[in-house]
Scaffold this active site. Structure first.
Site, PDB file in Angstrom:
ATOM      1  N   HIS A 124      28.099 -12.748  29.414  1.00  0.00           N
ATOM      2  CA  HIS A 124      27.529 -14.087  29.617  1.00  0.00           C
ATOM      3  C   HIS A 124      26.176 -13.934  30.295  1.00  0.00           C
ATOM      4  CE1 HIS A 124      26.682 -17.129  32.814  1.00  0.00           C
ATOM      5  NE2 HIS A 124      26.738 -17.938  31.786  1.00  0.00           N
ATOM      6  N   HIS A 158      25.222  -2.199  35.500  1.00  0.00           N
ATOM      7  CA  HIS A 158      24.703  -2.523  36.825  1.00  0.00           C
ATOM      8  C   HIS A 158      23.408  -1.780  37.137  1.00  0.00           C
ATOM      9  CE1 HIS A 158      27.582  -5.212  38.924  1.00  0.00           C
ATOM     10  NE2 HIS A 158      28.400  -4.802  37.979  1.00  0.00           N
ATOM     11  N   HIS A 188      41.949 -19.947  41.942  1.00  0.00           N
ATOM     12  CA  HIS A 188      43.361 -20.216  41.677  1.00  0.00           C
ATOM     13  C   HIS A 188      44.093 -19.003  41.126  1.00  0.00           C
ATOM     14  CE1 HIS A 188      41.255 -21.023  37.892  1.00  0.00           C
ATOM     15  NE2 HIS A 188      42.386 -20.811  37.266  1.00  0.00           N
TER      16      HIS A 188
END
Length: 353
Positions: A124, A158, A188
């Protein structure tokens, strides 16, 4: 490379952007979209992007490009949008009340790729610019979501991002890496969405790398604490930040496509496919519950099909799933869904951030 100093004091004034700021950012965002689509089509080798141009009645529009049923990418989208108008979204007015009464302009390029092979990570990216009178900022980031990860792939990803950041300031990568680990986190589920990357928002001439005066920001996180130690970056200009965004965008293809090329022919079976579909559910949960871009797009009456382009074409949920101990699936949970210091991984082994 631009040299900056840092201080623990924040500038109280915000320099105005150049008069041609909107045109320049818009032009680069569109050229970046073109560059990325061309590179991804080369990796896939079969499918191409289909473009839908759209207009927003209140002002603005965009170009949505989607690739479906490719050899490498099951579905992927690379979108450009720019919107403007008089009515600021509520989320912006809460953050920066001094923008009230000014017309706004927002533009950005966003991308989500859902590969066919479970050994290729989902990726993304989003880089954006917002302007309303004296208020403006750059934001964005990129993160990697693997299903069956390889350490060398994550390290490469990275390291490439760090090199892009280091061209502009040595504290950008360490701060924005921590922010990414914090932002792409499913509270959650008590797990990160993937192996992170970089994420930043509200970057302007005030120089605070992690502003704590916005909703959702927290004072006691590693990103906040690190930013406070660094202090405000002094002397930044609009031009500096625009150059930084461009460097981050230009790092995408070198960061991601070698991974896709290396893993695209890896054999897999139904077990790996079913696990991939299950883990895609986490992507859906994050984007519908937490993602700022999704919330902003819906609040500004953006094109719904383009906003929800990030969702995978196929996904499944399974009640009470737990990976088998010692399995490749368990390794994802035990190592890769926890923040790690990937830059130093090869020297020190597993090293938590």
């Amino acid at each position: 490379m631009t040299a900056f100093s840092t201080s623990d004091k924040t500038e109280t004034t915000q320099a105005l952007p150049p008069q041609d700021s909107r045109e320049r950012v818009s032009q680069w965002m569109k050229s970046f979209q073109d560059q990325v689509c061309k590179g991804l089509e080369a990796v896939d080798g079969e499918a191409t992007f289909r473009e839908d141009s759209w207009t927003r009645p209140e002002g603005g529009g965009g170009r949505s490009r989607v690739m479906r049923e490719g050899r490498v990418f099951e579905q992927g989208g690379v979108n450009f949008s720019e919107v403007w108008g008089k009515d600021l979204p509520p989320s912006i007015l809460v953050q920066r009340p001094e923008a009230k009464g000014h017309s706004f302009y927002a533009t950005g390029t966003s991308m989500v790729l859902h590969p066919r092979n479970p050994y290729i990570p989902t990726v993304h990216l989003n880089y954006r610019y917002f302007e309303a009178g004296p208020v403006w900022w750059f934001g964005g980031g990129i993160d990697l979501t693997p299903y069956y990860p390889f350490e060398e792939d994550v390290i490469h990803f990275h390291q490439t991002l760090k090199q892009a950041c280091d061209q502009h300031h040595p504290e950008y990568y360490p701060t924005f890496k921590l922010w990414c680990d914090e932002y792409f986190y499913l509270k959650h589920r008590n797990e990160t969405r993937g192996v992170g990357g970089i994420f930043f928002d509200y970057q302007d001439t005030q120089g605070v790398l992690y502003p704590i005066f916005y909703p959702g920001s927290q004072m006691d996180t590693p990103a906040a604490q690190y930013s406070q130690q660094v202090g405000a970056v002094q002397g930044r200009t609009w031009e500096d930040l625009f150059a930084f965004i461009q460097s981050c965008g230009n790092a995408f293809l070198p960061a991601y496509t070698p991974i896709a090329e290396k893993r695209k022919d890896t054999e897999y079976g139904d077990r790996e496919r079913q696990f991939q579909l299950y883990r895609r559910g986490r992507y859906v949960e994050f984007n519908l519950v937490y993602d700022r871009g999704t919330i902003f797009g819906l609040q500004t009456n953006g094109r719904t099909e383009s906003i929800l382009m990030s969702l995978p074409p196929m996904v499944r949920w399974e009640y009470g799933y737990e990976p088998e101990a010692g399995s490749p699936e368990a390794r994802l949970y035990d190592i890769f869904l926890k923040p790690q210091d990937w830059i130093n991984w090869s020297q020190n082994g597993a090293h938590s951030a």
